[in-house]
Scaffold this active site. Structure first.
Site, PDB file in Angstrom:
ATOM      1  NE  ARG A 169      -3.258   2.582   2.615  1.00  0.00           N
ATOM      2  CZ  ARG A 169      -3.305   3.374   3.679  1.00  0.00           C
ATOM      3  NH1 ARG A 169      -2.869   2.945   4.857  1.00  0.00           N
ATOM      4  NH2 ARG A 169      -3.812   4.582   3.608  1.00  0.00           N
ATOM      5  CG  HIS A 197      -1.504   8.869   3.287  1.00  0.00           C
ATOM      6  ND1 HIS A 197      -1.527   7.511   3.547  1.00  0.00           N
ATOM      7  CD2 HIS A 197      -1.131   9.441   4.457  1.00  0.00           C
ATOM      8  CE1 HIS A 197      -1.172   7.276   4.810  1.00  0.00           C
ATOM      9  NE2 HIS A 197      -0.919   8.440   5.390  1.00  0.00           N
ATOM     10  CD  GLU A 247      -5.034   7.347   9.857  1.00  0.00           C
ATOM     11  OE1 GLU A 247      -4.573   8.424  10.246  1.00  0.00           O
ATOM     12  OE2 GLU A 247      -4.634   6.254  10.298  1.00  0.00           O
ATOM     13  CG  ASN A 294      -5.271   3.225   8.603  1.00  0.00           C
ATOM     14  OD1 ASN A 294      -5.444   2.248   7.887  1.00  0.00           O
ATOM     15  ND2 ASN A 294      -4.844   4.384   8.135  1.00  0.00           N
ATOM     16  CE1 TYR A 315      -0.034   2.942  13.630  1.00  0.00           C
ATOM     17  CE2 TYR A 315      -1.999   3.959  12.718  1.00  0.00           C
ATOM     18  CZ  TYR A 315      -0.737   3.423  12.550  1.00  0.00           C
ATOM     19  OH  TYR A 315      -0.180   3.361  11.298  1.00  0.00           O
ATOM     20  CD  GLU A 362      -1.729   3.977   8.093  1.00  0.00           C
ATOM     21  OE1 GLU A 362      -1.461   4.419   9.237  1.00  0.00           O
ATOM     22  OE2 GLU A 362      -1.920   4.691   7.099  1.00  0.00           O
TER      23      GLU A 362
HETATM   24  C1  FCB Z   1      -1.401   7.211  10.659  1.00  0.00           C
HETATM   25  C2  FCB Z   1      -1.059   7.768   9.293  1.00  0.00           C
HETATM   26  C3  FCB Z   1       0.283   7.322   8.780  1.00  0.00           C
HETATM   27  C4  FCB Z   1       1.325   7.270   9.887  1.00  0.00           C
HETATM   28  C5  FCB Z   1       0.819   6.494  11.074  1.00  0.00           C
HETATM   29  C6  FCB Z   1       1.811   6.365  12.196  1.00  0.00           C
HETATM   30  O1  FCB Z   1      -2.326   8.041  11.280  1.00  0.00           O
HETATM   31  O2  FCB Z   1      -2.037   7.395   8.347  1.00  0.00           O
HETATM   32  O3  FCB Z   1       0.651   8.167   7.721  1.00  0.00           O
HETATM   33  O4  FCB Z   1       1.734   8.531  10.196  1.00  0.00           O
HETATM   34  O5  FCB Z   1      -0.343   7.108  11.554  1.00  0.00           O
END
Ligand code: FCB
Length: 461
Positions: free
Chosen positions: A86, A130, A175, A307, A309, A371
Site C-alpha cells: 500500500r 494521503h 484517515e 487503521n 493504533y 495500517e
Molecule cells: C497514521 C497515518 C500514517 C502514519 C501512522 C503512524 O495516522 O495514516 O501516515 O503517520 O499514523
C-alpha cells in the site's frame, strides 16, 4: 511481558493462504523529490516551512528518497514476501495545480512503480489521497470547500485511467478523521488551520470526494475484479473504571460519534449519526450536506480499511466551557508504551473489529487492516516491535475466529519515514533508514514478519 506469539518456539497463528499480507507507506513520508519532474507544491511542502510546525524543522523534501530508490525498496518487499504494498499517489505530482494540466512525468513514476511491483509478484494497492493536497486547492479553501470533492473525483479518473489496467485494489482516502481533526481542527498537521468544531465540513467534503472517486475508479478501471476501499482510522472508545458515570458514558458516545461513526455510518448505512451534541442538529448541517450527497457517499464498497493504533479513553469534560463534549484522558491501567508514548493494547483491535460487526452487521463489507504498527527507538534489535506485531496479528486472528471477515493485514510501515509533525523522530519501519546515507537495513521485525508470511504460504518460502 513477552507475548506468546513473539516467542519463536510457539507456532505462529495460521491464516488462510489467500489472506493478504502487506506493508504501507505514504507519498510525502517516503518519496522526497519534492520539486522534481514538474511536481507542484502540496500543503505539506508549505506547512513544513512554518517555524515550529515540525519538530526540529524536519521536512519531507528528501525523506527516504524513494522516488529514486524505489527499485531497492521493491527488492526489500520481495525479500519480505509481501503479497501487497500500500503506497499513496501524490496528487500534486500528477496534477501540479490540483486540477487541469496533467504532469506526465508524475504519472510515469507510478507506472514504473506498479510495473516493478507486479514483476516482483506484489499487488499494488494505491491510496489516492494521503493528506498531501495540492497547495493550489488549499488556496481555494481546501477541504472546507465542496469544490475539492469534485477535484478529487477528476484526479481519481486520471490515475485510474493510467493504472487501472494493472491495479486491482484501490484505496480512496487515508484517515479522513485524522486529516479533519489534526489538519483543520487543531492545526497540528497541514494545512495548519485551527477551526476546532468549525472543521466538521471537512468530513463531509472528503466523504463526498470519496464517493466521486469510487465512481471514477469504477468507470475507468472497469468492473472486472476491481476493488475499492477507504482507510478509516478507528479507535474503540473506553471508559476508565474510576469514571463511568452517566455523564462519562455520554461523553464516550459523543467521542465515538466524532471519531468512528461520522466516517463509517454514511459509507455503510447512507446516513450521518446525530451530531446535535456538536451543535449540528439539522440534518443538512446548515446546508453543507445536500440532497443526493449521501447516495454518492454510500456507493457500495468492496472493503473497509481500518487503521488501528490504540483505543481512546474518554471522560466527561472537566471544564464544561472547553467547547468539546468529552475529554481524552490517559488509561488507569499500565500498558507498555511505544516510543510515541502510545499504549500497546492489542485486544483493542479485537474489540474494534467485533464492535464493527455488531454495529453494522450485514452492511459491513470485508475488512482490511490497512495500517497497524509502532514507533520504537532506533536500532536493529526491535523485539518490542515484534511483540507489538505478534500481539496485533493474534488480535486479528481472534476476531476472525469470532466471525469477522478480515481479508488482509498491512503493517505501518515498511521503512522509517517522515512522521508528520514529529519529523524523523518516530521510527515505524521494519527497515531502518539512515537518513544521512539512505542506507536501508532490515530489523529483527522484518525477519519475524518474513517468517510469519512464509509460514502462512509454504509454497513461497
Ligand atoms: C497514521 C497515518 C500514517 C502514519 C501512522 C503512524 O495516522 O495514516 O501516515 O503517520 O499514523
Amino acid at each position: 511481558m513477552v507475548n506468546r506469539s513473539a516467542d519463536p518456539t510457539t507456532p505462529l497463528p495460521r491464516f488462510p493462504a489467500d489472506f493478504v499480507w502487506g506493508a504501507s507507506t505514504a507519498a510525502y513520508q517516503i518519496e522526497g523529490a519534492a520539486e522534481e519532474d514538474g511536481k507542484g507544491p502540496s500543503i505539506w511542502d508549505a506547512f513544513v516551512r512554518r517555524p515550529g510546525a515540525v519538530r526540529d524543522g524536519h521536512t519531507g523534501a528528501t525523506a527516504c528518497d524513494h522516488y529514486h530508490r524505489f527499485g531497492e525498496d521493491v527488492a526489500l518487499m520481495r525479500r519480505l514476501g509481501l503479497d501487497a504494498y500500500r503506497f499513496s499517489v501524490s496528487w500534486p505530482r500528477v496534477l501540479p495545480s490540483g486540477t487541469g494540466r496533467v504532469e506526465p512525468r508524475g504519472l510515469d513514476f507510478y507506472d514504473r512503480l506498479v510495473d516493478a511491483l507486479l514483476d516482483a509478484g506484489i499487488e499494488p494497492t494505491p491510496t489516492l489521497f494521503h493528506w498531501d493536497l495540492p497547495q493550489a486547492l488549499e488556496d481555494q479553501g481546501g477541504w472546507m470547500s465542496r469544490d475539492t470533492a469534485y477535484r478529487l473525483g477528476e484526479y481519481a479518473a486520471v490515475v485510474a485511467e493510467r493504472l487501472g489496467d494493472r491495479v486491482r485494489r484501490w484505496i480512496t482516502l487515508n484517515e479522513p478523521f485524522v486529516h479533519m481533526s489534526f489538519g483543520y481542527g487543531f492545526g497540528v498537521h497541514a494545512p495548519g488551520r485551527a477551526l476546532l468544531l468549525g472543521a466538521v465540513p471537512v468530513a463531509h467534503h472528503q466523504l463526498l470526494g470519496h464517493g466521486l472517486a469510487v465512481a471514477a475508479i469504477r468507470a475507468a478501471a472497469g468492473p472486472d475484479g476491481t476493488q475499492v476501499l477507504i482507510a478509516n482510522n478507528c479507535s474503540p472508545v473506553r471508559l476508565r473504571p474510576d469514571a463511568a458515570s452517566e455523564a462519562d458514558r455520554l461523553a464516550a458516545d459523543a467521542y465515538d460519534t466524532l471519531h468512528n461513526r461520522l466516517f463509517n455510518d454514511p459509507l455503510l448505512t447512507g446516513s450521518y449519526p446525530d451530531l446535535s451534541v456538536y451543535g449540528l442538529s439539522d440534518p443538512s448541517w446548515g446546508g453543507i450536506v445536500r440532497d443526493e450527497d449521501l447516495k454518492v457517499i454510500a456507493a457500495p464498497l468492496d472493503g473497509l480499511g481500518i487503521n488501528y493504533y490504540n483505543p481512546s479513553w474518554i471522560t466527561a469534560p472537566a471544564d464544561p466551557a472547553s467547547g468539546l463534549p468529552f475529554d481524552l484522558v490517559e488509561p488507569q491501567e499500565t500498558y507498555r508504551r511505544t516510543a510515541f508514548d502510545w499504549p500497546v493494547v492489542p485486544d483493542g483491535l479485537t474489540d474494534l473489529l467485533l464492535g464493527l460487526k455488531a454495529r453494522y452487521g450485514e452492511a459491513l463489507p470485508p475488512v482490511w487492516i490497512t495500517e497497524n504498527g509502532c514507533s520504537e527507538p532506533a536500532g536493529l534489535d526491535d523485539a518490542a516491535r515484534v511483540d507489538y506485531l505478534a500481539g496485533h496479528v493474534d488480535a486479528v486472528a481472534r476476531a476472525r475466529a469470532q466471525g469477522v471477515d478480515v481479508r488482509g493485514y498491512f503493517t505501518w510501515s515498511l521503512l522509517d519515514n517522515f512522521e508528520w509533525a514529529e519529523g524523523y523522530h518516530q521510527r515505524f519501519g521494519l527497515v531502518e533508514v539512515d537518513f544521512a546515507t539512505q542506507a536501508r537495513t532490515p530489523r529483527a521485525s522484518f525477519e519475524w514478519y518474513r517468517a510469519l508470511i512464509a509460514a502462512q504460504k509454504p509454497q513461497k518460502s
